[in-house]
Write an enzyme that holds these catalytic residues in place. Structure first.
Site, short mmCIF file in Angstrom:
data_model
loop_
_atom_site.label_atom_id
_atom_site.label_comp_id
_atom_site.label_asym_id
_atom_site.label_seq_id
_atom_site.Cartn_x
_atom_site.Cartn_y
_atom_site.Cartn_z
N HIS A 1 0.82 -1.22 0.00
CA HIS A 1 0.00 0.00 0.00
C HIS A 1 0.85 1.26 0.00
CE1 HIS A 1 0.11 -0.07 4.56
NE2 HIS A 1 0.05 1.22 4.39
N ASP B 1 1.13 -7.62 2.18
CA ASP B 1 1.27 -6.17 1.99
C ASP B 1 2.74 -5.74 1.88
OD1 ASP B 1 0.85 -3.48 1.80
OD2 ASP B 1 -0.60 -3.37 3.44
N SER C 1 4.00 2.44 8.20
CA SER C 1 3.73 1.41 7.19
C SER C 1 5.00 1.09 6.42
CB SER C 1 2.66 1.88 6.22
OG SER C 1 1.40 1.79 6.82
N1 ARG Z 1 -4.61 0.62 7.11
C1 ARG Z 1 -3.33 0.77 6.47
C2 ARG Z 1 -2.60 1.97 6.99
O1 ARG Z 1 -3.18 3.00 7.20
C3 ARG Z 1 -3.44 0.95 5.00
C4 ARG Z 1 -3.94 -0.23 4.33
C5 ARG Z 1 -4.21 0.00 2.88
N2 ARG Z 1 -5.10 -1.06 2.43
C6 ARG Z 1 -6.34 -0.87 2.02
N3 ARG Z 1 -7.08 -1.92 1.83
N4 ARG Z 1 -6.84 0.34 1.79
O2 ARG Z 1 -1.41 1.94 7.15
#
Ligand code: ARG
Length: 738
Positions: free
Chosen positions: A92, A228, A662
């Site tokens: 992501h 991811d 992330s």
């Molecule tokens: N929740 C994750 C974060 O903010 C981002 C994940 C992105 N994935 C998605 N399905 N939109 O770091």
């Protein structure tokens, strides 16, 4: 002001008992504040091996990902894993680049991409990677410029100028990128000196049915089966210095790269994460929390969700739309689901109530002393009053703001300067001619490149209806009142007409207008009329909003200053850590399961078997590549299986992270990479405001799943060969060696 820095030295000098898990610690203080604790928990590296400004250390393998050559903050974290600067981050985090490089013909987003050699690697335009060279405390220098008679704005100005001066002095003629940030609501300042590389290339990505498996349904959730991760590489000129993209650039030889462990994790194993957490609000007042929960988050949630619902409808059925909107949609969906989670969990975990209790204790402590009363006596009341003011004006600001950002209005906005010049009495003939000429500079095709008329019109209808439902007729700007009279209160009819009749919903009519522009045509254009009315409404609300925000920033500065004195006086063992602010931090904890609700326990690992369970053929979110399914069915996991022959996809740890972390490396006690942090869990969505030790977990993709996908699913063994992979010898041999 000197008093302040003495005070901080005391705080940071205290070798109090640091509670693990909670806290995003500054690299330069790890030795003093955390090291003993970390060693007890299982860390085997020396402080020098973690953070050294003279020798290569672990911090040299951590990069902040951002855009451009002089970033002041980072959207994600990456880690260097080879001597050719191979870089791992989340899928992501690479998403925007992967989507930008994808076309219907070369659909890397949905099919994946694996470069077989350096020459096949694809420039990720705009992306930069920053290494931290060193950090230093500049609190005394910064605060030396402020005097007691300055008001808040004067102080901010003086501080801003000093920051600029110090940053420039440390930049070595622009070769380095020094960034000074405020900590503890502007009560301390640190300078981070980065070297920023601007030639970053995409090396590998799995299909998004692996990289984003589970989609937005699984986002922020456990159990998890998302692969991811994505792989990039940092390039440099022949001297190893940052350079713009060039064919002649070479992979950078890094100071350090992380070794990788295939040994996996057990419950309670020590874990450490380094990265660039973006923002937390751990010192936020109850008033701020209530404002977010009751006012701000619901507005954003409602609008963003309406927009992504429309996008989804067409992304599911049209591949070109799927690629064009992928990045925008992922961002919006991630935000609205985050806000939905925060609204729910801040309430459920009673965060505002607990903060209010702390504030009551604080007030009691303040009131017990006349000097304290003079300094902090009205801070909380100011916050209460000013958040109430924010709450009152927020709808008049945010609804028109989001509505004005919809495409026909946003396109119309490009022409408002032209309109000003054409209609101003002060404009000369030349001015007018120049304004008309300037329009030719607008790249209309670029503006419309990723816009699909069905999606844009759908969003216009949806958001206009939300906007319309929020205001009484007499609260609307006059121009919109007039329109409503004509459309008899039917916002859908108005939205339809804006789309169908405005020249700004279509590239060809915009081009025709640029050929023959006229102020008159603009005045009659529905999108242009709507845009101006919305901006008028927003500008009317803006001063009150701004005043409240300044007052809140000033009061927060005082509140945090007071809170630190309060803690030092009442709980001297408590070591405070600063809120996240997109600077390099370390967090440590351990592998741990959790109980999301009574009678339920969640395991700390997920296995590939869950992919088969969740798999829905052809689904938008739960489809999976056949090759992956086959390998799981036949249990062909190679060296990536755990001791039970299972393939672990993701695991949980107690590390304290937030957005920006992330892609961060999660490491074991030897500093070996065991996974990549990529998410937080639903039950602790309140965690940016208050850390919840029992509930809060970081979700990591297991490095063995990452390598399995690269190696077994895509056969990219060239990348595996670059890595420094460690695997413990079987037990008996190790005993003999000792
Ligand atoms: N929740 C994750 C974060 O903010 C981002 C994940 C992105 N994935 C998605 N399905 N939109 O770091």
């Amino acid at each position: 002001m000197k008093k302040l820095s003495v005070f901080f030295a005391i705080i940071f000098g205290m070798m109090g008992i640091v509670r693990a898990d909670e806290g995003m610690w500054l690299p330069m203080f790890v030795e003093r504040l955390n090291y003993v604790d970390m060693q007890k928990m299982g860390l085997q590296l020396t402080p020098e091996e973690l953070y050294s400004i003279n020798n290569s250390s672990l911090k040299d393998a951590i990069v902040g990902l951002s855009n451009g050559a002089k970033p002041r903050g980072f959207f994600c974290t990456g880690e260097i894993v080879s001597q050719n600067s191979l870089l791992f981050t989340n899928h992501h985090c690479g998403y925007s680049s992967i989507a930008a490089l994808s076309t219907v013909e070369h659909d890397y987003l949905n099919e994946g991409f694996a470069a077989k050699n350096f020459s096949e690697e694809l420039p990720a335009e705009g992306v930069s990677a920053s290494f931290l060279i060193r950090m230093e405390d500049v609190t005394a220098e910064i605060l030396s410029v402020i005097t007691d008679d300055m008001d808040y704005m004067a102080r901010q100005k003086a501080i801003g100028e000093k920051i600029k001066e110090l940053e420039e002095a440390a930049s070595e003629d622009g070769k380095l990128n020094p960034v000074i940030k405020g900590f503890f609501e502007g009560n301390e300042y640190y300078m981070f000196v980065y070297k920023t590389y601007t030639d970053v290339r995409l090396v590998f990505t799995a299909a998004q049915s692996i990289g984003k498996f589970g989609g937005d349904t699984d986002n922020w959730m456990w159990p998890r089966h998302t692969g991811d991760f994505s792989v990039f590489r940092v390039y440099a000129d022949e001297n190893g210095e940052p350079a713009e993209y060039s064919e002649n650039n070479k992979p950078l030889t890094p100071k350090y790269n992380l070794p990788i462990s295939l040994d996996g994790v057990k419950q309670d194993d020590f874990t450490m994460i380094w990265g660039f957490p973006g923002s937390t609000e751990r010192y936020m007042s109850s008033y701020g929390i209530n404002y977010n929960v009751d006012v701000f988050y619901p507005i954003v949630y409602e609008v963003f969700k309406a927009e992504t619902d429309v996008m989804d409808e067409y992304m599911k059925v049209d591949k070109a739309v799927n690629i064009a909107y992928a990045d925008n949609k992922a961002g919006l969906a991630n935000t609205w689901k985050n806000f939905e989670g925060q609204i729910t969990m801040l309430r459920k975990n009673k965060v505002a109530e607990r903060k209010a209790a702390l504030e009551a204790e604080f007030t009691e402590w303040v009131n017990a002393d006349e000097d304290r009363k003079a300094e902090y006596g009205d801070v909380l009341e100011t916050l209460e009053v000013m958040y109430a003011q924010l709450a009152e004006v927020a709808p008049y600001l945010f609804y028109p703001n989001f509505t004005a950002q919809l495409s026909p209005m946003a396109t119309a906005a490009e022409f408002s300067e032209y309109y000003q010049v054409m209609t101003s009495k002060e404009s000369s003939k030349e001015d007018k001619k120049a304004a008309a000429e300037a329009l030719k500079e607008i790249d209309v095709d670029a503006m419309f490149k990723d816009l699909d008329a069905r999606v844009e019109k759908g969003m216009l209808i949806a958001v206009m209806n939300i906007y319309g439902s929020k205001f009484e007729n007499d609260e609307l700007p006059e121009a919109i009142q007039k329109l409503m009279k004509k459309y008899k209160g039917d916002w859908t009819a108005l939205a339809n007409d804006i789309w169908d009749k405005s020249m700004f919903s279509n590239a060809e009519t915009v081009k025709a207008f640029i050929e023959k522009p006229s102020a008159k045509k603009l005045e009659k254009d529905l999108a242009y009329v709507m845009y101006n009315a919305l901006i008028e409404q927003l500008y009317t609300a803006a001063p009150a909003y701004r005043i409240a925000n300044i007052a809140i920033a000033e009061a927060d500065h005082e509140f945090v200053k007071g809170l630190r004195e309060f803690y030092a006086a009442t709980q001297p063992d408590k070591v405070l850590y600063p809120d996240a602010n997109s600077t390099l931090r370390m967090s440590y904890g351990s592998v741990k399961d959790y109980s999301p609700a009574d009678a339920i326990t969640y395991d700390y690992v997920c296995t590939a078997n869950g992919i088969l369970e969740k798999y829905i053929p052809g689904d938008f979110e739960f489809d999976a590549p056949q090759r992956l399914l086959d390998l799981i069915e036949t249990r062909d996991f190679g060296q990536y299986a755990d001791d039970n022959g299972e393939l672990i996809t993701c695991f949980l740890s107690t590390n304290d992270i937030t957005g920006g972390n992330s892609g961060s490396p999660i490491m074991n006690g030897k500093g070996e990479l065991i996974g990549l942090a990529f998410d937080g869990n639903w039950e602790a969505m309140s965690g940016d405001v208050n850390f919840e030790p029992k509930l809060q977990r970081t979700i990591n993709v297991d490095i063995r799943y990452v390598l399995f996908v690269i190696d077994k699913v895509y056969g990219a063994t060239n990348l595996i060969d670059e890595l420094d992979i460690h695997k413990a010898m079987p037990e008996p041999i190790r005993v003999e060696e000792e």
